[in-house]
Structure formats: C-alpha cells, structure tokens
Design a protein around this motif. Structure first.
Motif, PDB file in Angstrom:
ATOM      1  N   GLU A   1      12.132  18.997  -0.639  1.00  0.00           N
ATOM      2  CA  GLU A   1      10.798  18.460  -0.952  1.00  0.00           C
ATOM      3  C   GLU A   1      10.828  17.759  -2.317  1.00  0.00           C
ATOM      4  OE1 GLU A   1      11.296  21.415   0.288  1.00  0.00           O
ATOM      5  OE2 GLU A   1       9.881  21.808   1.904  1.00  0.00           O
ATOM      6  N   ASN A   2      11.553  18.362  -3.254  1.00  0.00           N
ATOM      7  CA  ASN A   2      11.650  17.762  -4.582  1.00  0.00           C
ATOM      8  C   ASN A   2      12.332  16.402  -4.528  1.00  0.00           C
ATOM      9  OD1 ASN A   2      10.305  19.667  -6.020  1.00  0.00           O
ATOM     10  ND2 ASN A   2      12.124  20.746  -6.737  1.00  0.00           N
ATOM     11  N   LYS A   3      13.377  16.319  -3.715  1.00  0.00           N
ATOM     12  CA  LYS A   3      14.085  15.038  -3.605  1.00  0.00           C
ATOM     13  C   LYS A   3      13.186  13.973  -2.999  1.00  0.00           C
ATOM     14  CE  LYS A   3      18.806  16.364  -3.989  1.00  0.00           C
ATOM     15  NZ  LYS A   3      20.185  16.157  -3.658  1.00  0.00           N
ATOM     16  N   VAL A   4      12.416  14.385  -1.987  1.00  0.00           N
ATOM     17  CA  VAL A   4      11.491  13.435  -1.353  1.00  0.00           C
ATOM     18  C   VAL A   4      10.445  12.996  -2.371  1.00  0.00           C
ATOM     19  CG1 VAL A   4       9.751  13.158   0.461  1.00  0.00           C
ATOM     20  CG2 VAL A   4      11.882  14.378   0.943  1.00  0.00           C
TER      21      VAL A   4
ATOM     22  N   ASN B   1       9.485  19.253 -17.618  1.00  0.00           N
ATOM     23  CA  ASN B   1       9.592  19.621 -16.197  1.00  0.00           C
ATOM     24  C   ASN B   1       9.921  18.409 -15.333  1.00  0.00           C
ATOM     25  OD1 ASN B   1       9.014  22.249 -16.783  1.00  0.00           O
ATOM     26  ND2 ASN B   1       6.846  22.139 -16.224  1.00  0.00           N
ATOM     27  N   ALA B   2       9.242  17.309 -15.636  1.00  0.00           N
ATOM     28  CA  ALA B   2       9.481  16.092 -14.842  1.00  0.00           C
ATOM     29  C   ALA B   2      10.926  15.631 -14.986  1.00  0.00           C
ATOM     30  CB  ALA B   2       8.516  14.988 -15.283  1.00  0.00           C
ATOM     31  N   MET B   3      11.441  15.678 -16.215  1.00  0.00           N
ATOM     32  CA  MET B   3      12.829  15.238 -16.437  1.00  0.00           C
ATOM     33  C   MET B   3      13.824  16.201 -15.788  1.00  0.00           C
ATOM     34  SD  MET B   3      12.907  12.368 -17.766  1.00  0.00           S
ATOM     35  CE  MET B   3      11.290  11.837 -17.266  1.00  0.00           C
ATOM     36  N   ASN B   4      13.515  17.491 -15.829  1.00  0.00           N
ATOM     37  CA  ASN B   4      14.396  18.467 -15.168  1.00  0.00           C
ATOM     38  C   ASN B   4      14.455  18.215 -13.671  1.00  0.00           C
ATOM     39  OD1 ASN B   4      15.088  19.750 -17.499  1.00  0.00           O
ATOM     40  ND2 ASN B   4      13.490  21.330 -17.336  1.00  0.00           N
ATOM     41  N   LEU B   5      13.288  17.921 -13.129  1.00  0.00           N
ATOM     42  CA  LEU B   5      13.206  17.631 -11.690  1.00  0.00           C
ATOM     43  C   LEU B   5      14.045  16.400 -11.346  1.00  0.00           C
ATOM     44  CD1 LEU B   5      11.395  18.697  -9.244  1.00  0.00           C
ATOM     45  CD2 LEU B   5      10.080  16.620  -9.637  1.00  0.00           C
ATOM     46  N   LEU B   6      13.932  15.407 -12.205  1.00  0.00           N
ATOM     47  CA  LEU B   6      14.677  14.163 -11.990  1.00  0.00           C
ATOM     48  C   LEU B   6      16.193  14.417 -12.045  1.00  0.00           C
ATOM     49  CD1 LEU B   6      14.215  11.088 -11.639  1.00  0.00           C
ATOM     50  CD2 LEU B   6      14.410  10.882 -14.105  1.00  0.00           C
TER      51      LEU B   6
ATOM     52  N   GLU C   1       0.877  -1.177   0.000  1.00  0.00           N
ATOM     53  CA  GLU C   1       0.000   0.000   0.000  1.00  0.00           C
ATOM     54  C   GLU C   1       0.909   1.221   0.000  1.00  0.00           C
ATOM     55  OE1 GLU C   1      -3.513   0.385   0.327  1.00  0.00           O
ATOM     56  OE2 GLU C   1      -3.552  -1.717  -0.299  1.00  0.00           O
ATOM     57  N   PHE C   2       0.929   1.895  -1.109  1.00  0.00           N
ATOM     58  CA  PHE C   2       1.819   3.045  -1.179  1.00  0.00           C
ATOM     59  C   PHE C   2       1.110   4.305  -0.678  1.00  0.00           C
ATOM     60  CE2 PHE C   2       4.266   6.426  -3.084  1.00  0.00           C
ATOM     61  CZ  PHE C   2       5.544   6.002  -2.802  1.00  0.00           C
ATOM     62  N   ASP C   3       1.873   5.093   0.083  1.00  0.00           N
ATOM     63  CA  ASP C   3       1.310   6.355   0.599  1.00  0.00           C
ATOM     64  C   ASP C   3       0.950   7.280  -0.557  1.00  0.00           C
ATOM     65  OD1 ASP C   3       2.132   5.328   2.946  1.00  0.00           O
ATOM     66  OD2 ASP C   3       3.936   6.567   3.110  1.00  0.00           O
ATOM     67  N   LYS C   4      -0.088   8.025  -0.347  1.00  0.00           N
ATOM     68  CA  LYS C   4      -0.451   9.025  -1.355  1.00  0.00           C
ATOM     69  C   LYS C   4       0.659  10.076  -1.387  1.00  0.00           C
ATOM     70  CE  LYS C   4      -3.278  10.995  -4.260  1.00  0.00           C
ATOM     71  NZ  LYS C   4      -3.148  10.456  -5.596  1.00  0.00           N
ATOM     72  N   VAL C   5       1.136  10.374  -2.576  1.00  0.00           N
ATOM     73  CA  VAL C   5       2.228  11.326  -2.717  1.00  0.00           C
ATOM     74  C   VAL C   5       1.744  12.736  -2.384  1.00  0.00           C
ATOM     75  CG1 VAL C   5       3.797  12.394  -4.364  1.00  0.00           C
ATOM     76  CG2 VAL C   5       3.358   9.953  -4.462  1.00  0.00           C
ATOM     77  N   SER C   6       2.505  13.415  -1.525  1.00  0.00           N
ATOM     78  CA  SER C   6       2.095  14.775  -1.163  1.00  0.00           C
ATOM     79  C   SER C   6       2.549  15.769  -2.228  1.00  0.00           C
ATOM     80  CB  SER C   6       2.704  15.150   0.179  1.00  0.00           C
ATOM     81  OG  SER C   6       4.094  14.977   0.118  1.00  0.00           O
ATOM     82  N   PRO C   7       1.801  16.830  -2.438  1.00  0.00           N
ATOM     83  CA  PRO C   7       2.162  17.778  -3.483  1.00  0.00           C
ATOM     84  C   PRO C   7       3.508  18.443  -3.223  1.00  0.00           C
ATOM     85  CG  PRO C   7      -0.051  18.196  -2.657  1.00  0.00           C
ATOM     86  CD  PRO C   7       0.572  17.210  -1.743  1.00  0.00           C
ATOM     87  N   CYS C   8       4.153  18.817  -4.314  1.00  0.00           N
ATOM     88  CA  CYS C   8       5.479  19.405  -4.240  1.00  0.00           C
ATOM     89  C   CYS C   8       5.410  20.857  -3.780  1.00  0.00           C
ATOM     90  CB  CYS C   8       6.084  19.314  -5.629  1.00  0.00           C
ATOM     91  SG  CYS C   8       7.522  20.300  -5.877  1.00  0.00           S
ATOM     92  N   GLU C   9       6.258  21.193  -2.826  1.00  0.00           N
ATOM     93  CA  GLU C   9       6.285  22.566  -2.313  1.00  0.00           C
ATOM     94  C   GLU C   9       7.277  23.429  -3.083  1.00  0.00           C
ATOM     95  OE1 GLU C   9       4.282  23.744   0.128  1.00  0.00           O
ATOM     96  OE2 GLU C   9       3.335  21.789   0.218  1.00  0.00           O
ATOM     97  N   GLY C  10       8.110  22.799  -3.859  1.00  0.00           N
ATOM     98  CA  GLY C  10       9.038  23.574  -4.679  1.00  0.00           C
ATOM     99  C   GLY C  10      10.450  23.641  -4.141  1.00  0.00           C
ATOM    100  N   GLY C  11      10.670  23.308  -2.860  1.00  0.00           N
ATOM    101  CA  GLY C  11      12.016  23.331  -2.297  1.00  0.00           C
ATOM    102  C   GLY C  11      12.829  22.140  -2.760  1.00  0.00           C
ATOM    103  N   ALA C  12      14.174  22.269  -2.632  1.00  0.00           N
ATOM    104  CA  ALA C  12      15.051  21.203  -3.128  1.00  0.00           C
ATOM    105  C   ALA C  12      14.827  19.901  -2.373  1.00  0.00           C
ATOM    106  CB  ALA C  12      16.505  21.640  -3.012  1.00  0.00           C
TER     107      ALA C  12
END
Ligand SMILES: [Zn+2]
Lengths: 191, 149
Positions: free
Chosen positions: A126-129, B50-55, A113-124
């Motif tokens: 958060e993006n990595k997560v 955008n998705a690829m840039n993020l990656l 059961e995969f967690d629902k992905v939370s929306p991206c906040e734009g920070g580095a």
C-alpha cells in the motif's frame, strides 16, 4: 627494447585488471571501432544502475528496462559526441535520466484528472502504491531531483551533473520537492 | 512567543536543510530553542521525516530480464544496419539512375540513323532489303517470296 615492450604490455593489462575506470576507457575505445564484445561488457557493467534508477523514477519495471535499453542504444549511437572516454558512465546515466524525465512529462500531461489518493493502510505494498500516486503529482523536475537524492542517494553534485543543472537549482528544487511531498503525504494520510 | 511567531519559516527551512548538511552552531541553537516552544513546527518536522522515510522505504530493487543484454545488442545491430542502408541509399539510387541512363543511350544509339546511312548515289538503302527481285538472297526471304507468289 623487447623487455621494455613486454613490461609495458604487462603494465597495461595490470591497469585494466585493477582499475575499472581504465578498463572502461579501453572498452569505450573498442566500442568506437565497432567491437561488440566491449559493448556487451559496458551493458553488463551499467545495466543494474540504469534499471534501478529508471525503476525508481518511473515506478514501472518493464518501462525501466525499455528506457535503459534506449539509453544504451542512444549512448552507443552517439559515442562520437563523447569527448572524454573516461566520462562514459556519467554520459550514459545522464541520457537515462533525461529519457525518464521525458516519459514523466508525457505521463503527467496524460493525467489531467488525478484520482483522489486513498489513505495509507500501512502495509508495504500500500505504501508503494501511495508513493507512486504522490510522486505522480510532482512535476518531472521535482520528482527526479527528489528520487535521485532520496532513493538513489546521489550527492548534490551528482544530481546536478545527471540533470545538467547548477547545484543551486538542485538545492532549491529539492527543498520545494520535500515540502510538496510532505504536504501531499499529509493530505493523503489525513494526519 | 516572538520566536514562535517570527521563526517558524526559518525553522522549517532549517529542518529541511538538516537532511543534507550540518547546521552551523548558531542555526542549531535557534533550531533547538524553537523546537522546544513551537509544537506546530515540531509536528511539521515529524511529518516531513515520516514522508522521507516512507519514500526511502519505497525504493525499488531492479529485476533484470535474462535476455536484456542480448536484446540490446540485437536492436543495436539492427539499427546499425538501418543506418548503413540509409547512408548508402543515395549511392545505390545514383548507380541505378546511371545504369538507366546508360541503357537509354545504348538504345538510342542502336536506333540512330547511322546504321542506315546512305552514301551519296546509293539510292534507298532501306529499299534494298525489300527489293525482292534484286536483294532477296537469304534463304528466309527466298522462302517468303515463294510462299507469297
Ligand atoms: Zn514554529
């Protein structure tokens, strides 16, 4: 005669200093004889690449080190399987990629059961997560192909060699992986 | 309109192919034209980029622990020893069994009747020892006889 022998030795040492491939070949030959210094040289030369690839594939630094260590040990133990001493680098890298894929398959099996992905906040961070969560939803083969191509910047040929699949398979997997990743990303950020 | 309806799949395929190879002039012509008329595909393409840039931006820089090399070498040495033991263990086991067999044989030989062999006419070799009147000549046996009297 003696002069010729001396110049041959000079030429060999010159090759070993200048040509990294020839140097590596010498190390592999020495490793086969149980020379631990040569073993150390090989570890130092390849550790960075192995750990970086494993980090990008597994998204975990500690696990990446474990896998790199396992890859070195496996490569050294099974050195007799390597027919061409010049191919050590590719051989080692292939082992590492395979070990990562094995771990990814296990991990994916664990995520029922995969967690629902939370929306991206734009920070580095958060993006990595977010990237970790998105990648976790791709099957091991697609994920590995995508990471090797997009993050590790390998050519199609190199990806094919690392994963032991034909180039056509890499091409189609990459196509699918990019499209799936895009869809997952859209779902996550709600664009 | 026709291009929009029938070319979207092709456009999307090419938009991904564009990451890895140069499109042929024919493909490129189609790609540009479709891009001008189909907003949905344009957006699709942008999302993909955008998705690829993020990656790409999420690529990790490795931090290697200082003792990594030493750890690998230590584990390697340990595993080699283990392999050597596994390799030689049948030899050790065989040698141990052979030793046991040898010891057992020696024991059997020591107890075998060959030591109490009686020549014909030599009545009761064993009894000789216990026949105190005739045979007790050693000091211990003499002492024993004296005490038990
Ligand atoms: Zn379209």
């Amino acid at each position: 005669m003696a002069l010729a022998a001396t110049s041959m030795i000079d030429a060999q040492s010159f090759v070993s200093v200048v040509d990294p491939a020839a140097q590596e070949r010498q190390w592999v030959v020495r490793c086969r004889k149980g020379d631990e210094t040569a073993l150390g040289f090989l570890i130092t030369r390849h550790r960075m690449r192995l750990i970086r690839t494993a980090s990008n594939l597994l998204r975990d630094r500690h696990e990446a080190e474990d896998v790199a260590q396992e890859a070195f040990l496996k490569a050294f133990r099974e050195l007799h399987k390597l027919r061409d001493d010049r191919a050590f680098s590719g051989y080692l890298y292939r082992i590492c990629v395979r070990l990562c894929m094995d771990r990814l398959r296990l991990k994916r099996a664990e995520i029922a059961e995969f967690d629902k992905v939370s929306p991206c906040e734009g920070g580095a961070i958060e993006n990595k997560v977010l990237i970790e969560k998105l990648l976790a939803q791709l099957p091991a083969e697609l994920r590995t192909t995508l990471v090797l191509r997009e993050m590790e910047q390998l050519s199609y040929e190199e990806v094919a060699e690392s994963m032991r699949v034909p180039i056509g398979t890499v091409r189609s997997r990459l196509h699918t992986a990019r499209e799936r990743f895009r869809k997952l990303w859209i779902e996550a950020v709600g664009e | 309109m026709n291009m929009r309806l029938f070319g979207c799949g092709k456009f999307r395929y090419l938009s991904i192919e564009k990451f890895d190879r140069q499109l042929t002039p024919k493909e490129d012509g189609f790609y540009r034209k479709h891009r001008e008329v189909c907003f949905t595909c344009l957006r699709h393409e942008q999302q993909g980029l955008n998705a690829m840039n993020l990656l790409n931006a999420a690529s990790m820089e490795p931090e290697i622990s200082e003792d990594f090399d030493a750890k690998v070498l230590a584990v390697y040495r340990k595993s080699r020893k283990r392999v050597a033991i596994t390799y030689w263990s049948p030899v050790f086991a065989g040698a141990a069994l052979a030793c046991l067999a040898l010891l057992a044989t020696l024991q059997l030989l020591a107890r075998s009747p060959i030591h109490t062999y009686q020549r014909p006419g030599d009545a009761g070799a064993d009894n000789r020892f216990y026949n105190q009147d005739q045979q007790a000549t050693t000091p211990n046996l003499i002492l024993h006889r004296e005490l038990t009297r």
